[in-house]
Design an enzyme around this catalytic site. Structure first.
Site, short mmCIF file in Angstrom:
data_model
loop_
_atom_site.label_atom_id
_atom_site.label_comp_id
_atom_site.label_asym_id
_atom_site.label_seq_id
_atom_site.Cartn_x
_atom_site.Cartn_y
_atom_site.Cartn_z
N ASN A 1 42.50 85.08 17.82
CA ASN A 1 43.66 85.37 18.72
C ASN A 1 44.71 85.61 17.94
O ASN A 1 44.56 85.87 16.61
CB ASN A 1 43.98 83.97 19.59
CG ASN A 1 44.23 82.91 18.81
OD1 ASN A 1 45.23 82.84 18.22
ND2 ASN A 1 43.23 82.09 18.94
N LYS B 1 48.74 70.01 31.76
CA LYS B 1 48.11 70.00 30.46
C LYS B 1 48.52 68.56 29.75
O LYS B 1 47.55 68.05 29.01
CB LYS B 1 48.38 71.11 29.62
CG LYS B 1 47.49 71.78 28.81
CD LYS B 1 47.92 73.09 28.14
CE LYS B 1 47.30 74.19 29.08
NZ LYS B 1 47.70 75.50 28.38
N1 CTP Z 1 44.05 72.56 21.92
C1 CTP Z 1 43.39 72.06 20.88
N2 CTP Z 1 41.93 72.17 21.07
C2 CTP Z 1 41.55 73.25 21.88
C3 CTP Z 1 42.19 73.87 22.63
C4 CTP Z 1 43.76 73.63 22.68
O1 CTP Z 1 43.72 70.93 20.33
N3 CTP Z 1 40.09 73.34 21.87
C5 CTP Z 1 45.30 72.13 21.76
C6 CTP Z 1 46.37 73.31 21.29
O2 CTP Z 1 46.61 73.19 19.90
C7 CTP Z 1 47.73 72.98 22.16
C8 CTP Z 1 47.14 72.52 23.36
O3 CTP Z 1 45.79 71.97 23.25
O4 CTP Z 1 48.45 71.72 21.71
C9 CTP Z 1 47.23 73.36 24.58
O5 CTP Z 1 46.70 74.60 24.20
P1 CTP Z 1 46.43 75.80 25.20
O6 CTP Z 1 45.74 77.05 24.54
O7 CTP Z 1 47.91 76.05 25.95
O8 CTP Z 1 45.66 75.07 26.41
P2 CTP Z 1 44.12 75.23 26.59
O9 CTP Z 1 43.39 73.88 26.40
O10 CTP Z 1 43.52 76.59 26.26
O11 CTP Z 1 44.13 75.51 28.21
P3 CTP Z 1 44.32 76.73 29.31
O12 CTP Z 1 43.12 77.50 28.62
O13 CTP Z 1 43.85 76.09 30.66
O14 CTP Z 1 45.74 77.40 29.16
#
Ligand code: CTP
Length: 408
Positions: free
Chosen positions: A217, A346
């Site tokens: 990404n 979240k």
């Molecule tokens: N995060 C993590 N491990 C993952 C996904 C996310 O540790 N596999 C952590 C990110 O570092 C951040 C938080 O979770 O601190 C939220 O990440 P975000 O991308 O906003 O959320 P997602 O879990 O991907 O949720 P969504 O797809 O519903 O937005």
């Protein structure tokens, strides 16, 4: 920039390592910042840098032995060790670290280290296997636990070594040592997070599809790196677990490179125990079910279907890590819609303590600016669009207040 070093007195102890040449550059930086330096050069150190270069740079001949009548009458070694505002050991070799940890005084450098009544800052430099050896790690832990004025460490860095190996052990670069010296001399008020261990994740993850392609990404890692730097500047001992980005490790921060989400999770686990964690990484939610061992070729039947599988949620896992859970876990919520409500959901879904609600609908990925709202148990704090460095400072100050119990 005024670093608060004008007129400050630094005693540099130079050990015998190839990194000693970098200490010459450190002396130049110190002088440019207005500091005064004197040097103690070990016998081994003199194999790497010459007394003549040091005399030319500092304006004083370096001290080399305990039993040199001319050197001792100019300024006795006890006096010299008290003259300094801070003693800096660079490079701090395994031998010097061992002597200091055991109080062994058999040459001028080791005697100075136990004769001084000032704080000592060590910049270790050695082969990766030496640094990771339990004897060295035990000596470092022993030194770090010494009561005040105490011993502090900057580095070592991870990277290519002169010996051809790769890993932690490289002495940090002179500007990073300079920053650590300035932070030490600024005193404890400038280091509210001293003695705290922090874990920061940053950057994207890269999930391979085959040997040449992958899922990733647009995270640049800038916000996470700025947070790691801000925490380190406030005295925390920071491990930065980083996906592939094009950024230098901030001064004094230990960086661990990872590629995939599962590697990131393992590196986070290895960084525990920690007092606090800030998870800024943009972890790929999914990874290809199978990684092809050879490059996937175009075929007449059209593009291949990619079967995906879910990656572990590192933040949620850390928040539920039981006794190993850091006391403060901060997540980031990258949202394009309904920012605060989504971020609150979240926060409770992932079980972290605070969440930084980050509106990524505008120009955020790769940019230098960012706006965010910090959501804590106590309420919300809005930070208008500002540089990622300024935002990192605001978060690090908030974290420091949390640990020191100072009101806003
Ligand atoms: N995060 C993590 N491990 C993952 C996904 C996310 O540790 N596999 C952590 C990110 O570092 C951040 C938080 O979770 O601190 C939220 O990440 P975000 O991308 O906003 O959320 P997602 O879990 O991907 O949720 P969504 O797809 O519903 O937005």
């Amino acid at each position: 920039m005024d670093m608060g070093l004008t007129g400050r007195r630094l005693l540099l102890v130079i050990g015998g390592g190839i990194a000693a040449y970098k200490t010459l550059e450190l002396i130049r930086l110190l002088h440019r910042a207005g500091a005064e330096t004197r040097v103690v050069l070990t016998e081994a150190g003199s194999r790497f840098v010459t007394p003549l270069s040091l005399a030319a740079l500092t304006g004083h001949p370096p001290r080399t032995g305990l039993f040199q009548p001319d050197e001792e009458t100019a300024m006795g070694h006890i006096e010299l060790s008290r003259w300094a505002d801070l003693v800096v050991v660079a490079p701090a070799t395994a031998g010097l670290i061992a002597k200091a940890a055991q109080g062994l005084a058999d040459d001028l450098a080791s005697t100075t280290l136990i004769a001084t009544d000032k704080r000592v800052l060590m910049a270790p430099a050695m082969n990766v296997r030496m640094w990771l050896h339990p004897a060295v790690q035990a000596n470092v832990a022993r030194l770090a636990a010494f009561p005040g004025p105490g011993v502090a460490f900057v580095g070592p860095d991870e990277g290519d070594m002169a010996c051809g190996e790769f890993g932690p052990g490289r002495m940090v670069e002179p500007p990073a040592i300079l920053a650590a010296i300035a932070a030490e001399l600024a005193g404890p008020a400038a280091r509210p997070l001293a003695g705290r261990r922090a874990l920061v994740t940053a950057g994207p993850t890269f999930e391979p599809i085959d040997p040449v392609r992958g899922l990733t990404n647009r995270s640049s890692g800038k916000q996470g790196y700025a947070i790691a730097a801000a925490l380190a500047a406030r005295g925390a001992e920071v491990t930065l677990v980083s996906g592939p980005v094009a950024l230098d490790a901030p001064p004094g921060v230990t960086r661990v490179w990872v590629e995939t989400a599962r590697e990131m999770q393992a590196a986070c686990d290895a960084a525990l125990p920690a007092d606090l964690a800030v998870m800024t990484a943009a972890v790929a939610d999914w990874r290809p079910d199978q990684v092809a061992t050879g490059k996937i070729k175009k075929a007449p039947g059209g593009p291949p279907a990619l079967a995906l599988t879910e990656n572990p949620d590192i933040l949620a896992g850390l928040s539920a890590a039981g006794p190993r859970r850091p006391a403060l876990v901060v997540g980031f919520a990258a949202e394009t819609d309904d920012l605060i409500a989504n971020a609150r959901r979240k926060l409770s879904r992932k079980g972290c303590d605070w969440i930084v609600a980050n509106d990524v609908s505008a120009d955020v990925f790769g940019a230098d600016g960012n706006a965010a709202t910090l959501i804590t148990g106590d309420g919300e704090e809005s930070w208008p669009r500002q540089s990622k460095t300024a935002l990192a400072a605001a978060l690090a100050d908030r974290i420091a207040r949390h640990f020191t119990g100072t009101p806003a």
